[in-house]
Design an enzyme around this catalytic site. Sequence first.
Site, PDB file in Angstrom:
ATOM      1  CB  THR A  31      17.109  44.075  36.789  1.00 42.31           C
ATOM      2  OG1 THR A  31      16.599  42.908  37.404  1.00 42.31           O
ATOM      3  CG2 THR A  31      17.688  43.712  35.425  1.00 42.31           C
ATOM      4  N   GLY A  32      19.868  45.713  36.348  1.00 39.90           N
ATOM      5  CA  GLY A  32      20.389  46.785  35.506  1.00 39.90           C
ATOM      6  C   GLY A  32      21.833  47.121  35.819  1.00 39.90           C
ATOM      7  CB  SER A  33      24.230  49.263  33.998  1.00 37.20           C
ATOM      8  OG  SER A  33      23.421  50.415  33.871  1.00 37.20           O
ATOM      9  CB  THR A  34      22.181  51.690  38.514  1.00 33.07           C
ATOM     10  OG1 THR A  34      21.994  52.406  37.282  1.00 33.07           O
ATOM     11  CG2 THR A  34      22.568  52.660  39.609  1.00 33.07           C
ATOM     12  N   GLY A  88      17.134  49.973  40.115  1.00 35.55           N
ATOM     13  CA  GLY A  88      17.338  51.119  39.245  1.00 35.55           C
ATOM     14  C   GLY A  88      15.997  51.584  38.699  1.00 35.55           C
ATOM     15  N   GLY A 101      11.612  48.875  33.310  1.00 33.26           N
ATOM     16  CA  GLY A 101      11.453  47.773  32.366  1.00 33.26           C
ATOM     17  C   GLY A 101      12.341  47.894  31.151  1.00 33.26           C
ATOM     18  N   GLY A 102      13.251  48.877  31.171  1.00 35.57           N
ATOM     19  CA  GLY A 102      14.186  48.998  30.052  1.00 35.57           C
ATOM     20  C   GLY A 102      15.010  47.735  29.872  1.00 35.57           C
ATOM     21  CD  GLU A 109      13.005  45.648  36.958  1.00 36.66           C
ATOM     22  OE1 GLU A 109      14.220  45.684  36.757  1.00 36.66           O
ATOM     23  OE2 GLU A 109      12.191  46.350  36.329  1.00 36.66           O
TER      24      GLU A 109
HETATM   25  C1  5RP Z   1      15.196  46.779  34.159  1.00 31.03           C
HETATM   26  C2  5RP Z   1      15.012  48.090  34.815  1.00 31.03           C
HETATM   27  C3  5RP Z   1      16.254  48.809  35.245  1.00 31.03           C
HETATM   28  O1  5RP Z   1      16.174  49.048  36.608  1.00 31.03           O
HETATM   29  C4  5RP Z   1      16.337  50.086  34.485  1.00 31.03           C
HETATM   30  O2  5RP Z   1      16.330  49.780  33.103  1.00 31.03           O
HETATM   31  C5  5RP Z   1      17.592  50.888  34.844  1.00 31.03           C
HETATM   32  O3  5RP Z   1      18.717  50.259  34.293  1.00 31.03           O
HETATM   33  P1  5RP Z   1      20.150  50.907  34.327  1.00 31.03           P
HETATM   34  O4  5RP Z   1      20.573  50.974  35.754  1.00 31.03           O
HETATM   35  O5  5RP Z   1      21.001  49.959  33.515  1.00 31.03           O
HETATM   36  O6  5RP Z   1      20.074  52.264  33.695  1.00 31.03           O
HETATM   37  O7  5RP Z   1      13.932  48.591  35.002  1.00 31.03           O
HETATM   38  O8  5RP Z   1      13.977  46.235  33.719  1.00 31.03           O
END
Ligand code: 5RP
Length: 230
Positions: A31-34, A88, A101-102, A109
């Site tokens: 999950t996430g932008s990456t 990510g 978990g951001g 996850e």
């Molecule tokens: C989501 C996560 C993401 O992997 C983490 O926050 C990284 O996110 P991003 O790639 O947007 O920086 O742990 O729960």
Amino acid sequence: MTAMTQAELKAAAAQQAAQLVQPGMVLGVGTGSTVAYLIAALARRRAAGLNLAAVVTTSNRSKTQLAAVGFKVSPLAEVAQVDLTIDGSDRVAPNLDGIKGGGGALTLEKNVAVNSKRVVWIVDESKVVPRLGGFPLPVEVLPISCEQNFRRFGQEGLQPQYRLTPAGQRYVTHYGNYIIDLAIDPIPAPHGLAAYLDQLPGVVEHGLFLDICDEVIIAHRDGQIESRQK
Ligand code: 5RP
């Protein structure tokens, strides 16, 4: 060479990780932008003929993006084991322990990760820290005892804050729970804190991912892509 933007770094790490995916794998997608860049790279590989045995993912956001590019997503409960999970991370320490978990998806996850033969994280260099910390530690808690746990965290000096939505409401996870972010920085004893959180009634999951990641792919601003392995 001009320094790359953070978005370009995320895309570069994701592009490199997409090359680790082999035909016939059961693939876990985080999950996430990456990871959004990873899904775009996987879509290109799919268009070039990549066939996977199954795909599982860790959030509805990723599921929607995967479905939009033609991947059928299976629930974790329907696969025996995941061959490779790419996700990510919010912070990564030198021993590849991390905080995740951001994006609020930590419970699924962690469940996908611990049921994977190999876990690879993709990050830009800003996520790499000398000691675990530098990011609030998410703890997913059941609403039935959240106030007791919030008070307990405060008494333990863990500086709890409920995660809020932009509208100021409590953030609610996929599973109907709240997230309490702990502002401890650095985390002095990650295994001790994980053991404490693991045994607390009402704590569903926490964002300490210890001894889980096998490889981290780090995109540096000078254009270098580094792989660190356990
Ligand atoms: C989501 C996560 C993401 O992997 C983490 O926050 C990284 O996110 P991003 O790639 O947007 O920086 O742990 O729960």
